[in-house]
Design a protein around this motif. Structure first.
Motif, PDB file in Angstrom:
ATOM      1  N   ASP A  10       0.863  -1.188   0.000  1.00  0.00           N
ATOM      2  CA  ASP A  10       0.000   0.000   0.000  1.00  0.00           C
ATOM      3  C   ASP A  10       0.892   1.229   0.000  1.00  0.00           C
ATOM      4  O   ASP A  10       1.951   1.230   0.637  1.00  0.00           O
ATOM      5  CB  ASP A  10      -0.908   0.008   1.235  1.00  0.00           C
ATOM      6  CG  ASP A  10      -2.131   0.888   1.044  1.00  0.00           C
ATOM      7  OD1 ASP A  10      -1.962   2.113   0.796  1.00  0.00           O
ATOM      8  OD2 ASP A  10      -3.265   0.382   1.155  1.00  0.00           O
ATOM      9  N   ILE A  15      -1.660   3.253   6.633  1.00  0.00           N
ATOM     10  CA  ILE A  15      -2.368   1.978   6.535  1.00  0.00           C
ATOM     11  C   ILE A  15      -1.406   0.811   6.749  1.00  0.00           C
ATOM     12  O   ILE A  15      -1.741  -0.176   7.421  1.00  0.00           O
ATOM     13  CB  ILE A  15      -3.068   1.861   5.168  1.00  0.00           C
ATOM     14  CG1 ILE A  15      -4.274   2.801   5.130  1.00  0.00           C
ATOM     15  CG2 ILE A  15      -3.495   0.422   4.890  1.00  0.00           C
ATOM     16  CD1 ILE A  15      -5.060   2.760   3.844  1.00  0.00           C
ATOM     17  N   ASP A  55      -3.069  -3.222  -2.434  1.00  0.00           N
ATOM     18  CA  ASP A  55      -3.847  -2.039  -2.800  1.00  0.00           C
ATOM     19  C   ASP A  55      -3.880  -1.946  -4.329  1.00  0.00           C
ATOM     20  O   ASP A  55      -3.015  -2.505  -5.016  1.00  0.00           O
ATOM     21  CB  ASP A  55      -3.192  -0.792  -2.200  1.00  0.00           C
ATOM     22  CG  ASP A  55      -4.028   0.461  -2.417  1.00  0.00           C
ATOM     23  OD1 ASP A  55      -5.254   0.328  -2.630  1.00  0.00           O
ATOM     24  OD2 ASP A  55      -3.472   1.568  -2.378  1.00  0.00           O
ATOM     25  N   VAL A  81      -7.199  -4.778  -1.076  1.00  0.00           N
ATOM     26  CA  VAL A  81      -7.713  -3.834  -0.086  1.00  0.00           C
ATOM     27  C   VAL A  81      -7.675  -2.463  -0.739  1.00  0.00           C
ATOM     28  O   VAL A  81      -6.609  -1.885  -0.931  1.00  0.00           O
ATOM     29  CB  VAL A  81      -6.859  -3.841   1.207  1.00  0.00           C
ATOM     30  CG1 VAL A  81      -7.462  -2.909   2.238  1.00  0.00           C
ATOM     31  CG2 VAL A  81      -6.750  -5.251   1.771  1.00  0.00           C
ATOM     32  N   ALA A  83      -9.875   1.448  -1.953  1.00  0.00           N
ATOM     33  CA  ALA A  83     -10.975   2.402  -1.831  1.00  0.00           C
ATOM     34  C   ALA A  83     -11.924   2.288  -3.015  1.00  0.00           C
ATOM     35  O   ALA A  83     -13.037   2.825  -2.980  1.00  0.00           O
ATOM     36  CB  ALA A  83     -10.424   3.825  -1.743  1.00  0.00           C
ATOM     37  N   LYS A 104     -11.979  -0.015   1.368  1.00  0.00           N
ATOM     38  CA  LYS A 104     -11.634   0.985   2.371  1.00  0.00           C
ATOM     39  C   LYS A 104     -12.787   1.975   2.501  1.00  0.00           C
ATOM     40  O   LYS A 104     -13.473   2.245   1.502  1.00  0.00           O
ATOM     41  CB  LYS A 104     -10.370   1.752   1.955  1.00  0.00           C
ATOM     42  CG  LYS A 104      -9.123   0.914   1.820  1.00  0.00           C
ATOM     43  CD  LYS A 104      -7.967   1.787   1.334  1.00  0.00           C
ATOM     44  CE  LYS A 104      -6.691   1.004   1.131  1.00  0.00           C
ATOM     45  NZ  LYS A 104      -5.588   1.835   0.614  1.00  0.00           N
ATOM     46  N   PRO A 105     -13.012   2.541   3.700  1.00  0.00           N
ATOM     47  CA  PRO A 105     -12.321   2.244   4.959  1.00  0.00           C
ATOM     48  C   PRO A 105     -12.738   0.876   5.492  1.00  0.00           C
ATOM     49  O   PRO A 105     -13.837   0.410   5.206  1.00  0.00           O
ATOM     50  CB  PRO A 105     -12.785   3.368   5.889  1.00  0.00           C
ATOM     51  CG  PRO A 105     -14.128   3.746   5.361  1.00  0.00           C
ATOM     52  CD  PRO A 105     -14.049   3.580   3.868  1.00  0.00           C
ATOM     53  N   PHE A 106     -11.863   0.256   6.240  1.00  0.00           N
ATOM     54  CA  PHE A 106     -12.130  -1.089   6.714  1.00  0.00           C
ATOM     55  C   PHE A 106     -11.876  -1.188   8.217  1.00  0.00           C
ATOM     56  O   PHE A 106     -11.200  -0.347   8.809  1.00  0.00           O
ATOM     57  CB  PHE A 106     -11.231  -2.098   5.991  1.00  0.00           C
ATOM     58  CG  PHE A 106      -9.761  -1.778   6.122  1.00  0.00           C
ATOM     59  CD1 PHE A 106      -9.041  -2.113   7.255  1.00  0.00           C
ATOM     60  CD2 PHE A 106      -9.094  -1.123   5.085  1.00  0.00           C
ATOM     61  CE1 PHE A 106      -7.691  -1.815   7.372  1.00  0.00           C
ATOM     62  CE2 PHE A 106      -7.739  -0.818   5.190  1.00  0.00           C
ATOM     63  CZ  PHE A 106      -7.045  -1.160   6.343  1.00  0.00           C
TER      64      PHE A 106
END
Length: 237
Positions: A10, A15, A55, A81, A83, A104-106
């Motif tokens: 990421d 994060i 990401d 993972v 957005a 995201k958000p998670f």
């Protein structure tokens, strides 16, 4: 499970730190991080990982492109993972080799739950393979050999991800039985209340194509509308 080696990819340092701290609290101690696609790919080429969190919006390469490159080196489970939360993005991620997708958000605990579920199921799958070294499934148009994780379709080997093979193995062990997408997610991906049933449908679609099943009128993995899926061995259909 604590010995599992995890790679976090990421470009947001916050994060990476959050996930690193959360995973270490859950006794995951072998954690590497990468903030660019180049760095991530180099790590994958140099090390063996049991789990990769990826990401999509990286500074130098799309996470989708990176996933394709990573799949050339490892079959380790990949959880996106991101957005980006559209159905198209989820379909894309799962379609190119991702095993799961979190937006995201998670909640960090959701990440941990999914990682543990996938690793637990993978461990059970590998143990099952060891216990069934002499077991194989031959249905004429395709054959699956769990001991070597090999799928042969029309006499040609077909590359599959670990999760695709695990799903196929589950179907082979339970022919002619109906399972809902929720049941398949629980049995193959793990007992994870956060699971998305779309993950199952995408993997089934990919598996159908690799088996040579007609995706518009499938004969091997049949969808019973409103009920679930049933695996019908080709030489019995």
């Amino acid at each position: 499970m604590e010995s599992a080696k995890v790679l976090l990819v990421d470009d947001e340092i916050g994060i990476l730190k959050l996930l690193d701290i959360t995973l270490r609290k859950e006794n995951f101690i072998h954690i590497d991080t990468a903030s660019s696609g180049k760095d991530a790919l180099q790590r994958v080429q140099e090390h063996r990982y049991d789990m990769i969190l990826l990401d999509i919006m990286l500074p130098d390469i799309s996470g989708f492109e990176l996933c394709t490159e990573i799949r050339k080196h490892t079959t380790a489970p990949i959880i996106f993972v991101s957005a980006r939360s559209t159905d198209f993005d989820k379909l894309m991620g799962l379609g190119i080799g991702g095993d799961d997708y979190i937006t995201k958000p998670f909640n960090p605990l959701e990440i941990v739950a999914r990682i543990k579920a996938i690793l637990r199921r993978q461990d059970m799958y590998e143990r099952s393979q060891q216990q069934q070294m002499d077991t194989f499934y031959d249905y004429g148009c395709f054959a699956y050999y769990p001991d070597s994780a090999t799928l042969i379709v029309n006499h040609q080997p077909v590359e599959c991800t670990a999760k695709e093979l695990e799903l196929l193995h589950f179907f082979c062990k339970h022919p002619n039985r109906i399972f809902t997408t929720a049941q398949l997610y629980e049995r193959v991906w793990g007992n994870d209340v956060f699971g998305e049933e779309k993950t199952v449908t995408i993997h089934i679609s990919k598996l159908r194509k690799k088996l040579g099943d007609d995706t518009r009128n499938p004969k091997i993995i049949v969808n019973l509308r409103g009920i679930g899926y049933k695996f019908i061995p080709a030489n019995e259909g």
